[in-house]
Scaffold this motif. Structure first.
Motif, mmCIF file in Angstrom:
data_model
loop_
_atom_site.group_PDB
_atom_site.id
_atom_site.type_symbol
_atom_site.label_atom_id
_atom_site.label_comp_id
_atom_site.label_asym_id
_atom_site.label_seq_id
_atom_site.Cartn_x
_atom_site.Cartn_y
_atom_site.Cartn_z
ATOM 1 N N GLY A 150 0.779 -1.210 -0.079
ATOM 2 C CA GLY A 150 0.206 0.053 0.189
ATOM 3 C C GLY A 150 0.876 1.058 -0.193
ATOM 4 O O GLY A 150 1.979 1.263 -0.581
ATOM 5 N N GLY A 151 0.478 2.212 0.525
ATOM 6 C CA GLY A 151 1.193 3.367 0.638
ATOM 7 C C GLY A 151 0.967 4.111 1.947
ATOM 8 O O GLY A 151 0.339 3.508 3.013
ATOM 9 N N PHE A 152 1.630 5.395 2.361
ATOM 10 C CA PHE A 152 1.672 6.077 3.355
ATOM 11 C C PHE A 152 0.632 7.274 3.459
ATOM 12 O O PHE A 152 0.862 8.089 4.449
ATOM 13 N N LYS A 153 -0.260 7.230 2.528
ATOM 14 C CA LYS A 153 -1.272 8.325 2.588
ATOM 15 C C LYS A 153 -2.543 7.421 2.957
ATOM 16 O O LYS A 153 -3.185 6.713 2.620
ATOM 17 N N GLY A 154 -3.105 7.809 4.426
ATOM 18 C CA GLY A 154 -4.411 7.257 4.937
ATOM 19 C C GLY A 154 -5.308 8.315 5.027
ATOM 20 O O GLY A 154 -5.106 9.325 4.435
ATOM 21 N N GLN A 155 -6.385 7.660 5.656
ATOM 22 C CA GLN A 155 -7.631 8.646 6.012
ATOM 23 C C GLN A 155 -7.344 9.980 6.958
ATOM 24 O O GLN A 155 -7.557 10.673 7.019
ATOM 25 N N SER A 156 -6.515 9.477 7.978
ATOM 26 C CA SER A 156 -6.309 10.292 9.115
ATOM 27 C C SER A 156 -5.079 11.098 8.779
ATOM 28 O O SER A 156 -5.171 12.250 9.209
ATOM 29 N N ARG A 157 -4.029 10.811 8.161
ATOM 30 C CA ARG A 157 -3.039 11.713 7.827
ATOM 31 C C ARG A 157 -2.277 10.976 6.832
ATOM 32 O O ARG A 157 -2.428 10.037 6.576
ATOM 33 N N SER A 158 -1.119 11.724 6.529
ATOM 34 C CA SER A 158 -0.043 11.123 5.445
ATOM 35 C C SER A 158 1.150 11.333 6.373
ATOM 36 O O SER A 158 1.282 11.911 6.925
ATOM 37 N N VAL A 159 2.159 10.178 5.890
ATOM 38 C CA VAL A 159 3.239 9.964 6.547
ATOM 39 C C VAL A 159 4.327 9.988 5.677
ATOM 40 O O VAL A 159 4.371 9.433 4.354
ATOM 41 N N ASP A 160 5.422 10.571 5.937
ATOM 42 C CA ASP A 160 6.563 10.520 4.990
ATOM 43 C C ASP A 160 7.436 9.253 5.268
ATOM 44 O O ASP A 160 7.399 8.883 6.456
ATOM 45 N N ALA A 161 7.624 8.763 3.923
ATOM 46 C CA ALA A 161 8.200 7.370 3.922
ATOM 47 C C ALA A 161 9.603 7.320 4.520
ATOM 48 O O ALA A 161 9.867 6.329 5.385
ATOM 49 N N GLN A 162 10.568 8.136 4.481
ATOM 50 C CA GLN A 162 11.697 8.268 5.064
ATOM 51 C C GLN A 162 11.575 8.496 6.609
ATOM 52 O O GLN A 162 12.289 7.644 7.366
ATOM 53 N N ASP A 163 10.685 9.136 7.129
ATOM 54 C CA ASP A 163 10.375 9.203 8.587
ATOM 55 C C ASP A 163 9.903 7.754 9.250
ATOM 56 O O ASP A 163 10.145 7.368 10.265
ATOM 57 N N LEU A 164 8.940 7.125 8.485
ATOM 58 C CA LEU A 164 8.651 5.865 8.510
ATOM 59 C C LEU A 164 9.900 4.816 8.794
ATOM 60 O O LEU A 164 9.832 3.871 9.814
ATOM 61 N N PHE A 165 10.734 4.922 7.765
ATOM 62 C CA PHE A 165 12.007 3.965 7.701
ATOM 63 C C PHE A 165 12.751 4.063 8.873
ATOM 64 O O PHE A 165 13.226 3.250 9.446
ATOM 65 N N ILE A 168 11.178 2.829 12.045
ATOM 66 C CA ILE A 168 11.319 0.977 12.034
ATOM 67 C C ILE A 168 12.537 0.764 12.613
ATOM 68 O O ILE A 168 12.597 -0.230 13.397
ATOM 69 N N LYS A 169 13.622 1.614 11.997
ATOM 70 C CA LYS A 169 15.106 1.256 12.525
ATOM 71 C C LYS A 169 15.136 1.073 14.192
ATOM 72 O O LYS A 169 15.761 0.553 14.786
ATOM 73 N N ASN A 170 14.558 2.499 14.382
ATOM 74 C CA ASN A 170 14.691 2.757 15.744
ATOM 75 C C ASN A 170 13.975 2.041 16.710
ATOM 76 O O ASN A 170 13.995 1.904 18.095
ATOM 77 N N THR A 171 12.770 1.670 16.330
ATOM 78 C CA THR A 171 11.752 0.865 17.091
ATOM 79 C C THR A 171 11.855 -0.782 17.121
ATOM 80 O O THR A 171 12.105 -1.483 18.071
ATOM 81 N N PHE A 172 12.202 -1.159 15.893
ATOM 82 C CA PHE A 172 12.484 -2.716 15.846
ATOM 83 C C PHE A 172 13.775 -3.030 15.535
ATOM 84 O O PHE A 172 13.922 -4.469 15.673
ATOM 85 N N ASN A 173 14.795 -2.185 15.228
ATOM 86 C CA ASN A 173 16.076 -2.658 15.226
ATOM 87 C C ASN A 173 16.166 -3.526 13.607
ATOM 88 O O ASN A 173 16.961 -4.494 13.429
ATOM 89 N N ILE A 174 15.310 -3.446 12.740
ATOM 90 C CA ILE A 174 15.210 -3.522 11.219
ATOM 91 C C ILE A 174 15.950 -2.561 10.377
ATOM 92 O O ILE A 174 15.161 -1.476 10.328
ATOM 93 N N ASP A 175 17.002 -3.046 9.698
ATOM 94 C CA ASP A 175 17.768 -2.064 8.786
ATOM 95 C C ASP A 175 16.645 -1.916 7.309
ATOM 96 O O ASP A 175 15.925 -2.715 7.177
ATOM 97 N N ARG A 176 17.143 -0.798 6.805
ATOM 98 C CA ARG A 176 16.478 -0.617 5.393
ATOM 99 C C ARG A 176 16.456 -1.794 4.472
ATOM 100 O O ARG A 176 15.492 -2.073 3.779
#
Length: 291
Positions: A150-165, A168-176
């Motif tokens: 899917g994508g990072f544009k939802g109904q409640s708000r939009s999210v920058d993809a890089q911010d999400l990456f 993910i790294k900081n929260t789960f320790n999963i690299d790009r």
């Protein structure tokens, strides 16, 4: 759509997350044999090139919750085909089971067992919001991965993809290089995947463009003439899927893309096209359960 007479109670996938509920694609399936095969083998190739089974934590409603969603069947079959006995789906019509997900992640972290988070893009926006509020982070074992579609544009708000990456790294320790995005839709039977994982585990240079299964062809067409554009130029994505034996083999999408000799990338929706899809659908569901 169907090339054969639709039988009573025949399974049908319907598009989701549209602003107009009466404007939904219908894709009928008298048999799921081809659909399941077209999902299974590319998933193994691109998502699990290093193993046959792993713990899969589903972050999108399963088939029992929504039998008319192609992604719901996809998540269910991914766990059926490749999930171990610790796998499960952690979202239904009542929302996301945050405590269940946290427990599963802590269990995997403690046991040193790699896990895969699998869901729509906006599933992670809500999960990360919750984990941030609870001040929870995880050091997931090596080879853990995150899968979204899917994508990072939802109904409640939009999210920058890089911010999400970064989150993910900081929260789960999963690299790009262990993050993989799938491109699919209700109207097709086969999916395309980022190539980074399969190339990583085959010791090849990383490439984050998407690749299609052998029976799929992707063409990028001019928005003015619908003729193929030159490599590296943007245009509409046309999708030719031989697994669509019971409907349309050729689908002209409303997605924009760019293609080169290695693969293609999705760059957004064509101007004026309605935003829709599984990411918006899960955002609607989770947002409604917060109210």
């Amino acid at each position: 759509m169907s090339t054969t007479p639709v039988q009573k109670d025949e399974p049908v996938f319907m598009s989701s997350g549209t602003t107009d509920p009466n404007h939904r694609s219908h894709n009928y399936h008298p048999s799921f044999k081809v659909w399941d095969a077209s999902m299974k083998y590319p998933f193994k190739q691109f998502v699990l090139p290093d193993r046959d089974k792993m713990t899969i934590l589903g972050l999108f409603p399963g088939e029992k919750t929504n039998s008319n969603s192609s992604l719901s069947r996809y998540v269910t079959k991914a766990i059926d085909f490749f999930g171990d006995d610790k796998s499960g789906i952690f979202i239904d019509e009542n929302g996301m089971d945050y405590q269940g997900i946290v427990g599963a992640l802590k269990d995997a972290e403690r046991q040193g067992r790699p896990v895969m988070l699998l869901g729509a893009s906006f599933s992670y926006v809500h999960l990360l919001d919750y984990l941030n509020e609870q001040k929870l982070t995880f050091k997931l074992p090596v080879d853990s991965r995150l899968f979204d579609t899917g994508g990072f544009k939802g109904q409640s708000r939009s999210v920058d993809a890089q911010d999400l990456f970064d989150a993910i790294k900081n929260t789960f320790n999963i690299d790009r290089d262990h993050y993989i995005n799938m491109y699919g839709m209700t109207e097709i039977s086969s999916q395309c995947y980022d190539q980074n994982l399969v190339r990583l585990y085959h010791h090849l240079p990383l490439d984050y463009t998407k690749a299609a299964p052998a029976w799929v062809r992707v063409r990028i067409l001019s928005t003015d003439t619908l003729q193929p554009v030159e490599s590296g130029h943007a245009g509409l994505i046309a999708y030719y899927d031989l697994a669509n034996w019971n409907s349309c083999v050729a689908i002209l999408t409303e997605d924009m893309g760019i293609q080169d000799e290695n693969g293609f990338e999705v760059s957004g929706r064509v101007q004026g096209a309605e935003a829709k899809g599984c990411s918006i659908a899960v955002d609607q569901l989770l947002h409604a359960n917060q109210m």
